[in-house]
Design an enzyme around this catalytic site. Structure first.
Site, PDB file in Angstrom:
ATOM      1  N   CYS A 392      36.594  44.897  48.075  1.00 43.52           N
ATOM      2  CA  CYS A 392      36.122  43.565  47.865  1.00 43.52           C
ATOM      3  C   CYS A 392      37.337  43.057  47.848  1.00 43.52           C
ATOM      4  CB  CYS A 392      35.554  43.688  46.340  1.00 43.52           C
ATOM      5  SG  CYS A 392      33.887  43.441  46.983  1.00 43.52           S
ATOM      6  N   HIS A 533      33.644  49.227  48.747  1.00 43.11           N
ATOM      7  CA  HIS A 533      34.578  50.251  47.720  1.00 43.11           C
ATOM      8  C   HIS A 533      34.286  51.112  48.080  1.00 43.11           C
ATOM      9  CE1 HIS A 533      34.575  46.787  44.956  1.00 43.11           C
ATOM     10  NE2 HIS A 533      33.595  46.417  45.608  1.00 43.11           N
ATOM     11  N   GLU A 535      36.463  53.421  47.644  1.00 41.64           N
ATOM     12  CA  GLU A 535      36.943  54.555  46.587  1.00 41.64           C
ATOM     13  C   GLU A 535      35.042  55.140  45.732  1.00 41.64           C
ATOM     14  OE1 GLU A 535      36.746  51.558  45.981  1.00 41.64           O
ATOM     15  OE2 GLU A 535      36.211  49.911  44.313  1.00 41.64           O
TER      16      GLU A 535
HETATM   17  N1  GLN Z   1      34.374  38.275  43.417  1.00 38.26           N
HETATM   18  C1  GLN Z   1      34.176  38.573  44.854  1.00 38.26           C
HETATM   19  C2  GLN Z   1      32.588  39.026  45.660  1.00 38.26           C
HETATM   20  O1  GLN Z   1      31.468  38.282  44.118  1.00 38.26           O
HETATM   21  C3  GLN Z   1      33.997  40.598  45.198  1.00 38.26           C
HETATM   22  C4  GLN Z   1      33.417  41.452  43.672  1.00 38.26           C
HETATM   23  C5  GLN Z   1      34.524  42.578  43.950  1.00 38.26           C
HETATM   24  O2  GLN Z   1      35.479  42.931  44.002  1.00 38.26           O
HETATM   25  N2  GLN Z   1      33.355  43.798  43.908  1.00 38.26           N
HETATM   26  O3  GLN Z   1      32.082  38.543  46.371  1.00 38.26           O
END
Ligand code: GLN
Length: 559
Positions: A392, A533, A535
């Site tokens: 992410c 994600h 994970e």
């Molecule tokens: N801060 C970033 C976003 O909002 C990544 C979010 C994250 O890593 N879950 O897109």
């Protein structure tokens, strides 16, 4: 509503928090599931937040995301990993949800002019939700873990709801208290008094535990078992010794050694289901992880570590477990190193120290802290061909790094940090702008499962294919993964990146959102980031294909 003889097991914590109530609940679910019962697990969080999405991970650990997009407690991740299935919104209950619903009902005149009160209205709304979760899952037995510890003000209403459920159907409801027996170093003896006191507090709410799980550093001896049994009104065999062990995944196996599932079924007056629990696959998995000697050293470069003088790895629990499953599958023992990104900014740590690791992960995150440190770590991993996996934010920062250092885009940045960035390679999604303008932050990110299409001949597609996650015959290329973000790769720069050698190996089916970025194998052994994600989908018996590919790359590059 749930069937008349539906069974409910309430798990309540005594003495102190953080001793493994979630793992105990997951393991109870696991052993009964292994007996062929259809189970559902419910997490109750007594806080007033409507969900876990707005909390800082250093306050509350990881925010786990369901398929639906509900942001919830990390225990929900444990439940999914132990039960090996997805959970639904019904399986998570917070005080915030309960109160919000009751107050909305009141505003809509649904209580017919009555005075709306904690008892009965809040209590009954809790009961309604617990029964609805059972019904939604079509399960036979529910395990409900009540967050917090006995004696907290916050969870009283949940214990009260459980008590009334027991009064109404005494044979269908049991209580398990997960306790802790300290061994003060100066005393050198295991102490039962805090457990006795916790049971007395629970008794004062009108609840008698049917079973006590005694967590401790070492196993309970017979003398202490008897002492607890006598003073706490439980049978000695219902005092379960739960000592610290090497892996949380051993807990269900240890429980079964004590025939826990049979005892639970007896207490619940369930006649059938006496065949022995089928934990063969689970046993094989636990067998594999024990005795591994070859190590793989993985650095997690993050920021949510500090709580006072303690290092808290709870914020990245699903990432850690995903690393473990793929490592075990590859026959190696993962050694995880916590690296604080800020240390590279302050000079406390040198980039060259990264050479000690076989692989580097930059996990999800928000905000400014440590991001320049992370970008320099990513640059180091790319230039020195250390396997890199960005999750992410870790993918977004890899795009920024590639833009700045390979494509010469000075000022490449994310608008999350620099609103007036000259080269905003990461920008807010169109659909998110209104939420931010109106300050609507709770539950409004791009959340939950969305499909992505994989490009032929890429590391990503190869990883899913070789894990058997895609059908070979029909050339299937669509995957589905869970998300939690507001920002994305800015469509205006995609062509420039592609021309410059970065491969977007996964995109949303309409081709608009970049879901995976990677470098071709010829250029780097493994340099890959995901907007989603992965994970959250990793399971003990079903490791995630991308984590497995990353671990394999880390192993083959081992010094
Ligand atoms: N801060 C970033 C976003 O909002 C990544 C979010 C994250 O890593 N879950 O897109």
């Amino acid at each position: 509503m749930a069937t008349k003889n539906h069974k409910y097991i309430f798990v309540i914590g005594g003495v102190m928090s953080g001793v493994g109530k979630g793992i105990a609940s997951s393991s109870i679910g696991k052993v009964l599931q292994a007996k062929g019962f259809s189970m559902n697990l419910v997490k109750v969080d007594p806080y007033l937040n409507v969900d876990a999405g707005t909390m800082n991970p250093t306050e509350h650990g990881e925010t786990f995301v369901l398929e639906s997009g509900l942001e919830c407690d990390q225990d929900m991740g444990n439940y999914e990993r132990f039960l090996n299935r997805n959970l639904s919104n019904e399986d998570y209950i917070t005080s915030g949800m309960v109160y919000q619903h009751v107050i909305e009902q009141e505003r809509n005149l649904k209580y017919g002019g009555k005075c709306v009160e904690a008892i009965p209205h809040i209590r009954d709304e809790i009961t309604r939700r617990i029964k609805k979760a059972a019904e939604h899952n079509g399960s036979t037995i529910s395990v409900i873990e009540i967050g917090g510890t006995i004696g907290d003000y916050q969870n009283i209403m949940f214990i009260e709801a459980a008590r009334v459920m027991k009064v109404e159907n005494p044979d269908d409801v049991i209580f398990i208290m997960v306790s802790y027996l300290p061994i003060p170093s100066k005393v050198g003896e295991m102490k039962t008094k805090p457990t006795q006191n916790a049971v007395r507090s629970l008794n004062s709410y009108g609840v008698q535990p049917n079973m006590i799980m005694a967590r401790s550093e070492v196993a309970l001896d017979e003398r202490r078992k008897e002492k607890i049994a006598i003073s706490c009104n439980v049978r000695p065999e219902h005092v379960i010794s739960a000592p610290d062990i090497e892996s949380i995944y051993e807990v269900p196996l240890n429980f079964e050694k004590d025939k826990l599932s049979d005892m639970l079924l007896d207490l619940l007056k369930v006649k059938d289901g006496k065949q022995s629990a089928d934990l063969a696959k689970w046993k094989a998995f636990v067998g594999n992880l024990k005795g591994l000697t070859d190590e793989v050293n993985i650095a997690i470069v993050g920021k949510y570590f500090d709580t006072g003088d303690f290092v808290l790895s709870d914020a990245y629990i699903s990432v850690i477990e995903a690393i473990k499953f793929s490592s075990y599958e590859s026959g190696v023992k993962p050694v995880i190193h916590w690296v604080n990104a800020k240390d590279f900014e302050s000079g406390k740590k040198k980039l060259s120290e990264l050479g000690d690791y076989d692989g580097i992960i930059v996990p999800g995150g928000f905000g400014e802290t440590g991001i320049e440190g992370k970008v320099s770590v990513i640059q180091y991993a790319r230039e020195n061909k250390i396997p890199y996996f960005g999750l992410c934010y870790g993918m977004q920062l890899a795009v920024i790094e590639y833009g700045r250092n390979v494509l010469g885009m000075d000022g490449a940045h994310t608008r999350e940090i620099e609103k007036d960035a000259t080269v905003p390679v990461i920008d807010i999604m169109e659909s998110q702008k209104k939420n931010i303008e109106e300050e609507k932050y709770g539950g409004t990110m791009r959340l939950g499962a969305y499909p992505a299409v994989l490009k032929e001949g890429t590391i990503a597609r190869e990883a899913y294919l070789s894990a058997g996650a895609l059908a070979k015959e029909d050339g299937e290329s669509e995957i589905s993964e869970r998300h939690r973000h507001r920002y994305e790769v800015n469509p205006e720069y995609i062509k420039q990146f592609e021309d410059g050698g970065l491969v977007f190996s996964g995109t949303s089916p309409d081709g608009i959102l970049m879901e995976i970025a990677e470098l071709p194998k010829e250029k780097h052994p493994f340099f890959l980031g995901t907007q989603f994600h992965p994970e959250f989908h990793a399971r003990p018996l079903d490791p995630h294909p991308l984590f497995t590919a990353f671990i394999k790359a880390a192993i083959s590059g081992k010094k």
